[in-house]
Design a protein around this motif. Structure first.
Motif, PDB file in Angstrom:
ATOM      1  N   ILE A 133       0.859  -1.186   0.000  1.00 44.17           N
ATOM      2  CA  ILE A 133       0.000   0.000   0.000  1.00 44.17           C
ATOM      3  C   ILE A 133       0.896   1.236   0.000  1.00 44.17           C
ATOM      4  CG2 ILE A 133      -1.835   1.271   1.176  1.00 44.17           C
ATOM      5  CD1 ILE A 133      -2.427  -1.348   2.752  1.00 44.17           C
ATOM      6  N   PHE A 134       0.589   2.189  -0.883  1.00 45.60           N
ATOM      7  CA  PHE A 134       1.271   3.480  -0.820  1.00 45.60           C
ATOM      8  C   PHE A 134       0.314   4.581  -1.260  1.00 45.60           C
ATOM      9  CE2 PHE A 134       2.804   1.188  -4.575  1.00 45.60           C
ATOM     10  CZ  PHE A 134       2.553   2.052  -5.629  1.00 45.60           C
ATOM     11  N   HIS A 135       0.616   5.811  -0.844  1.00 47.12           N
ATOM     12  CA  HIS A 135      -0.294   6.953  -0.940  1.00 47.12           C
ATOM     13  C   HIS A 135       0.384   8.115  -1.658  1.00 47.12           C
ATOM     14  CE1 HIS A 135      -2.882  10.228   0.581  1.00 47.12           C
ATOM     15  NE2 HIS A 135      -3.757   9.293   0.869  1.00 47.12           N
ATOM     16  N   THR A 136      -0.428   8.947  -2.296  1.00 43.92           N
ATOM     17  CA  THR A 136       0.104  10.148  -2.945  1.00 43.92           C
ATOM     18  C   THR A 136       0.581  11.143  -1.901  1.00 43.92           C
ATOM     19  OG1 THR A 136      -2.105  11.122  -3.007  1.00 43.92           O
ATOM     20  CG2 THR A 136      -1.363   9.981  -4.992  1.00 43.92           C
ATOM     21  N   LYS A 137       1.477  11.995  -2.310  1.00 45.25           N
ATOM     22  CA  LYS A 137       1.943  13.063  -1.441  1.00 45.25           C
ATOM     23  C   LYS A 137       0.759  13.999  -1.189  1.00 45.25           C
ATOM     24  CE  LYS A 137       6.399  15.085  -0.918  1.00 45.25           C
ATOM     25  NZ  LYS A 137       7.613  15.559  -1.515  1.00 45.25           N
ATOM     26  N   GLU A 138       0.594  14.404   0.046  1.00 42.11           N
ATOM     27  CA  GLU A 138      -0.583  15.197   0.433  1.00 42.11           C
ATOM     28  C   GLU A 138      -0.725  16.516  -0.313  1.00 42.11           C
ATOM     29  OE1 GLU A 138      -3.266  14.447   2.552  1.00 42.11           O
ATOM     30  OE2 GLU A 138      -2.399  12.477   2.326  1.00 42.11           O
ATOM     31  N   ASP A 139       0.369  17.168  -0.663  1.00 44.25           N
ATOM     32  CA  ASP A 139       0.256  18.468  -1.322  1.00 44.25           C
ATOM     33  C   ASP A 139       0.339  18.380  -2.842  1.00 44.25           C
ATOM     34  OD1 ASP A 139       2.912  17.815  -1.501  1.00 44.25           O
ATOM     35  OD2 ASP A 139       3.657  19.765  -0.857  1.00 44.25           O
ATOM     36  N   HIS A 182      -4.379   6.538  -3.545  1.00 44.08           N
ATOM     37  CA  HIS A 182      -3.542   5.447  -3.053  1.00 44.08           C
ATOM     38  C   HIS A 182      -3.662   4.198  -3.918  1.00 44.08           C
ATOM     39  CE1 HIS A 182      -7.343   4.226  -1.155  1.00 44.08           C
ATOM     40  NE2 HIS A 182      -6.803   3.030  -0.966  1.00 44.08           N
ATOM     41  N   VAL A 183      -2.672   3.324  -3.748  1.00 40.45           N
ATOM     42  CA  VAL A 183      -2.602   2.079  -4.509  1.00 40.45           C
ATOM     43  C   VAL A 183      -2.443   0.908  -3.546  1.00 40.45           C
ATOM     44  CG1 VAL A 183      -1.130   0.721  -6.075  1.00 40.45           C
ATOM     45  CG2 VAL A 183      -1.631   3.107  -6.603  1.00 40.45           C
ATOM     46  N   PHE A 222      -9.078   6.602   3.680  1.00 42.97           N
ATOM     47  CA  PHE A 222      -7.808   5.898   3.576  1.00 42.97           C
ATOM     48  C   PHE A 222      -7.106   5.872   4.932  1.00 42.97           C
ATOM     49  CE2 PHE A 222      -3.210   5.880   3.262  1.00 42.97           C
ATOM     50  CZ  PHE A 222      -3.023   4.648   2.641  1.00 42.97           C
ATOM     51  N   ARG A 223      -7.103   6.995   5.621  1.00 45.85           N
ATOM     52  CA  ARG A 223      -6.441   7.085   6.930  1.00 45.85           C
ATOM     53  C   ARG A 223      -7.002   6.031   7.893  1.00 45.85           C
ATOM     54  NH1 ARG A 223      -3.482  10.933   9.299  1.00 45.85           N
ATOM     55  NH2 ARG A 223      -3.351  10.911  11.547  1.00 45.85           N
ATOM     56  N   GLU A 224      -8.318   5.931   7.959  1.00 46.86           N
ATOM     57  CA  GLU A 224      -8.953   4.932   8.841  1.00 46.86           C
ATOM     58  C   GLU A 224      -8.556   3.518   8.423  1.00 46.86           C
ATOM     59  OE1 GLU A 224     -13.081   7.351   9.886  1.00 46.86           O
ATOM     60  OE2 GLU A 224     -12.913   6.234   8.000  1.00 46.86           O
ATOM     61  N   GLU A 225      -8.579   3.276   7.127  1.00 43.30           N
ATOM     62  CA  GLU A 225      -8.207   1.965   6.596  1.00 43.30           C
ATOM     63  C   GLU A 225      -6.766   1.629   6.957  1.00 43.30           C
ATOM     64  OE1 GLU A 225      -8.263   0.032   2.188  1.00 43.30           O
ATOM     65  OE2 GLU A 225      -7.208   1.948   2.392  1.00 43.30           O
ATOM     66  N   ASP A 236       3.769  -0.778  15.578  1.00 44.53           N
ATOM     67  CA  ASP A 236       3.873   0.470  16.322  1.00 44.53           C
ATOM     68  C   ASP A 236       4.033   1.611  15.325  1.00 44.53           C
ATOM     69  OD1 ASP A 236       3.774  -0.814  18.812  1.00 44.53           O
ATOM     70  OD2 ASP A 236       5.955  -1.110  18.828  1.00 44.53           O
ATOM     71  N   TYR A 237       3.308   2.687  15.546  1.00 44.65           N
ATOM     72  CA  TYR A 237       3.393   3.828  14.639  1.00 44.65           C
ATOM     73  C   TYR A 237       3.142   5.103  15.413  1.00 44.65           C
ATOM     74  CZ  TYR A 237      -1.714   3.736  14.810  1.00 44.65           C
ATOM     75  OH  TYR A 237      -3.011   3.757  15.240  1.00 44.65           O
ATOM     76  N   ASP A 238       3.589   6.203  14.846  1.00 47.56           N
ATOM     77  CA  ASP A 238       3.356   7.520  15.408  1.00 47.56           C
ATOM     78  C   ASP A 238       2.244   8.159  14.578  1.00 47.56           C
ATOM     79  OD1 ASP A 238       3.396  10.237  16.133  1.00 47.56           O
ATOM     80  OD2 ASP A 238       5.551  10.162  16.539  1.00 47.56           O
ATOM     81  N   GLU A 239       1.155   8.480  15.211  1.00 42.04           N
ATOM     82  CA  GLU A 239      -0.036   9.039  14.544  1.00 42.04           C
ATOM     83  C   GLU A 239       0.303  10.223  13.638  1.00 42.04           C
ATOM     84  OE1 GLU A 239      -4.198   9.166  13.855  1.00 42.04           O
ATOM     85  OE2 GLU A 239      -3.277   7.792  15.287  1.00 42.04           O
ATOM     86  N   LYS A 240       1.236  11.080  14.059  1.00 37.53           N
ATOM     87  CA  LYS A 240       1.531  12.277  13.261  1.00 37.53           C
ATOM     88  C   LYS A 240       2.222  11.958  11.940  1.00 37.53           C
ATOM     89  CE  LYS A 240       5.815  13.533  15.604  1.00 37.53           C
ATOM     90  NZ  LYS A 240       6.462  14.491  16.450  1.00 37.53           N
ATOM     91  N   TYR A 241       2.752  10.727  11.797  1.00 36.57           N
ATOM     92  CA  TYR A 241       3.431  10.361  10.561  1.00 36.57           C
ATOM     93  C   TYR A 241       2.612   9.444   9.666  1.00 36.57           C
ATOM     94  CZ  TYR A 241       7.498  12.304  12.873  1.00 36.57           C
ATOM     95  OH  TYR A 241       8.364  13.147  13.510  1.00 36.57           O
ATOM     96  N   VAL A 242       1.382   9.152  10.043  1.00 38.96           N
ATOM     97  CA  VAL A 242       0.581   8.204   9.270  1.00 38.96           C
ATOM     98  C   VAL A 242       0.415   8.656   7.830  1.00 38.96           C
ATOM     99  CG1 VAL A 242      -1.729   7.204   9.020  1.00 38.96           C
ATOM    100  CG2 VAL A 242      -0.598   7.153  11.234  1.00 38.96           C
ATOM    101  N   LEU A 243       0.141   9.900   7.595  1.00 39.35           N
ATOM    102  CA  LEU A 243       0.005  10.403   6.219  1.00 39.35           C
ATOM    103  C   LEU A 243       0.853  11.632   5.963  1.00 39.35           C
ATOM    104  CD1 LEU A 243      -3.758   9.917   5.351  1.00 39.35           C
ATOM    105  CD2 LEU A 243      -1.814   8.649   4.524  1.00 39.35           C
TER     106      LEU A 243
END
Length: 151
Positions: A13-19, A55-56, A128-131, A142-149
Motif C-alpha cells: 500500500i502506498f499513498h500520494t503526497k498530500e500536497d 492510493h494504490v 484511507f487514513r482509517e483503513e 507500532d506507529y506515530d499518529e503524526k506520521y501516518v500520512l
C-alpha cells in the motif's frame, strides 16, 4: 535441498503526497495496469492492483530474489515518472516517501484480491487514513499518529 522454492504473498500500500495532485478518475485504471507491469518486470508476479485517486494497493507474489524495498521503489519511482507524461496536471505528482507491506497467507489471497478490487466501494464508507490505521493495528505495528500520512 537441491532447489530453492518460495511462495510469499505481499500486500503493498502506498499513498500520494498530500500536497500533490491525485490520480484523475480517467487515469486510475491505467495507473493500476502500469503498476502491475512494473511489478512483473522485477521478477515478482502481480495478482491484482487497485485503489482510488490517492492510493494504490497491490497483491504481489514475491520473487525469491527480490527485496520489498526494491520492489516498491520500482513501483513508485517509475509510475510517478509515467503519470507525468499523461498530462501537465501531473507535473508535481509524487508518492509519499513511505509505504506499507504486509504478508498474506495463501488461505487469504482470494479475500485480499476481492478487497483490493472493491476499493472504490470500500472508500465510500471508510477513509484511507482509517483503513491504513486499521491495517497497522491488525498487524500490531507500532506507529506515530503524526506520521501516518505525512510527506
Amino acid at each position: 535441498m537441491a532447489q530453492s522454492l518460495a511462495k510469499i504473498y505481499i500486500h503493498v500500500i502506498f499513498h500520494t503526497k498530500e500536497d500533490g495532485p491525485t490520480i484523475g478518475k480517467e487515469h486510475i485504471k491505467r495507473m493500476h495496469q502500469y503498476v502491475g507491469k512494473l511489478v512483473n518486470t522485477t521478477g515478482c508476479q502481480v495478482l491484482c492492483v487497485g485503489g482510488t485517486e490517492n492510493h494504490v494497493h497491490a497483491l504481489v507474489m514475491f520473487s525469491k530474489t527480490e527485496t520489498v524495498a526494491h520492489l516498491i521503489e520500482e513501483m513508485k519511482r517509475n509510475s510517478s515518472r509515467w503519470i507525468k507524461t499523461l498530462s501537465p496536471v501531473y507535473e508535481k505528482f509524487a508518492w509519499q516517501g513511505g509505504y506499507a507491506a504486509f504478508s498474506v497467507s495463501q488461505s487469504q489471497v482470494d479475500k485480499v484480491v476481492r478487497y483490493i478490487n472493491n476499493q472504490e466501494e470500500h472508500h465510500k464508507k471508510q477513509s484511507f487514513r482509517e483503513e491504513y490505521i486499521e491495517f497497522l493495528k491488525l498487524y500490531h505495528i507500532d506507529y506515530d499518529e503524526k506520521y501516518v500520512l505525512s510527506d
